[in-house]
Scaffold this active site. Structure first.
Site, short mmCIF file in Angstrom:
data_model
loop_
_atom_site.label_atom_id
_atom_site.label_comp_id
_atom_site.label_asym_id
_atom_site.label_seq_id
_atom_site.Cartn_x
_atom_site.Cartn_y
_atom_site.Cartn_z
N LYS A 298 0.83 -1.22 0.00
CA LYS A 298 0.00 0.00 0.00
C LYS A 298 0.85 1.26 0.00
CE LYS A 298 -4.27 -2.15 1.16
NZ LYS A 298 -5.33 -2.49 2.12
N ARG B 82 -3.26 -10.29 4.87
CA ARG B 82 -3.64 -10.36 3.46
C ARG B 82 -2.49 -9.79 2.64
NH1 ARG B 82 -5.77 -7.06 -0.41
NH2 ARG B 82 -7.34 -7.95 -1.79
N1 HH2 Z 1 -7.29 -4.20 0.60
C1 HH2 Z 1 -7.58 -4.24 -0.71
C2 HH2 Z 1 -8.63 -5.04 -1.19
N2 HH2 Z 1 -9.35 -5.81 -0.34
N3 HH2 Z 1 -9.78 -6.58 1.84
C3 HH2 Z 1 -9.51 -6.55 3.14
N4 HH2 Z 1 -10.22 -7.30 3.99
N5 HH2 Z 1 -8.50 -5.76 3.67
C4 HH2 Z 1 -7.74 -4.96 2.86
O1 HH2 Z 1 -6.86 -4.24 3.39
C5 HH2 Z 1 -8.02 -4.96 1.46
C6 HH2 Z 1 -9.06 -5.79 0.97
C7 HH2 Z 1 -6.78 -3.41 -1.66
O2 HH2 Z 1 -5.70 -4.16 -2.15
P1 HH2 Z 1 -5.68 -4.87 -3.59
O3 HH2 Z 1 -6.73 -5.93 -3.66
O4 HH2 Z 1 -4.31 -5.33 -3.89
O5 HH2 Z 1 -5.98 -3.69 -4.60
P2 HH2 Z 1 -7.22 -3.32 -5.49
O6 HH2 Z 1 -8.34 -2.92 -4.58
O7 HH2 Z 1 -6.71 -2.18 -6.34
O8 HH2 Z 1 -7.61 -4.52 -6.31
#
Ligand code: HH2
Length: 265
Positions: free
Chosen positions: A196, A236
């Site tokens: 992040k 995660r």
């Molecule tokens: N962060 C993201 C997406 N889902 N779910 C939970 N429970 N906690 C988190 O911190 C979280 C999440 C964002 O990360 P990422 O999936 O890599 O990115 P994007 O939303 O751009 O797909």
């Protein structure tokens, strides 16, 4: 929990796993590296992201969920009730809900449920990064949702402070510093710091410029280790192997050489 974004636009791996064959192969790689949950998502929720049409989200995730559910516990990362329902029918056992609103679907399907804190929808959430006391406000919101879900019959509920969701770097740091406040609620805690942007700012490159998304591994491992050693139950991450090593070193998973190795140096 290994992250599997079946999206064209996720902030760090957008487009890499959009093809279902590639996504399933990557999911299997994460399992081989030690992931015990694979989190399949078909919509980016990065700051500013625009919602994806339901049919498209379903098209992205369902075959991937179905294939991976044969080999590992799968969570579905969605804010859409119909997608959550269909993913559970396809084999997902956890609804990872960044909107913290889908507990009725978890109650109806028998799935576990992750309630994450997000103060507003992704397109505008950074404008809502205003708190008097971020730690207690996030905790109170999550406990209210988690208790509502339990009362509705959801048996497994995790809470997640939503690092980076409507939060500035200082809010993320305060939440990390005070994880004990979330742990003390008695609900299991999940956290995602992986790659992040606040990590890029706080752990910059040598010349002081923020580290790019693919250069935040050390900071991800450091914050994940911190979380595990402060009572968090699930981390995660995109990079599973280093996270598994960190978890093992933190003493939370069986580490054969430590358990048996009186002579190991
Ligand atoms: N962060 C993201 C997406 N889902 N779910 C939970 N429970 N906690 C988190 O911190 C979280 C999440 C964002 O990360 P990422 O999936 O890599 O990115 P994007 O939303 O751009 O797909």
């Amino acid at each position: 929990m290994g992250v599997l974004n079946v999206t064209p636009d996720s902030f760090s791996d957008g487009g890499q796993w959009l093809d279902p064959i590639a996504a399933i192969a990557h999911g299997r790689e994460m399992v081989a590296a030690g992931a015990t949950i694979v989190d399949v998502g078909g919509e980016s929720t990065r700051p500013g992201a625009v919602a994806v049409a339901e049919a498209e989200e379903l098209r992205r995730v369902l075959s991937v969920v179905e294939a991976l559910a044969e080999v590992v516990q799968v969570s579905i990362d969605t804010r859409n009730a119909a997608v959550a329902r269909a993913a559970v029918a396809a084999g997902a056992t956890i609804i990872n809900d960044v909107s913290a609103q889908l507990w009725p679907v978890a109650a109806e399907t028998g799935a576990g449920w992750v309630a994450m804190h997000m103060p507003a929808e992704p397109p505008v959430m950074q404008q809502h990064a205003r708190y008097d006391d971020v730690v207690s406000e996030v905790r109170d919101h999550l406990v209210e949702r988690a208790e509502t879900a339990r009362a509705a019959g959801v048996s497994e509920v995790w809470i997640d402070p939503g690092i980076g969701f409507g939060k500035l770097a200082r809010h993320n740091l305060l939440l990390l510093r005070h994880l004990d406040t979330l742990v003390a609620t008695g609900f299991p805690v999940l956290i995602g710091t992986s790659r992040k942007s606040f990590l890029g700012v706080l752990a910059p490159q040598g010349d002081g410029t923020p580290a790019a998304t693919d250069d935040r591994l050390e900071a991800t491992v450091a914050t994940s280790t911190w979380a595990i050693t402060h009572g968090v139950d699930v981390i995660r991450v995109h990079d599973v192997a280093p996270a598994v090593q960190a978890v093992r070193l933190a003493g939370e998973a069986p580490a054969p050489s430590f358990a048996t190795g009186g002579s190991v140096r």
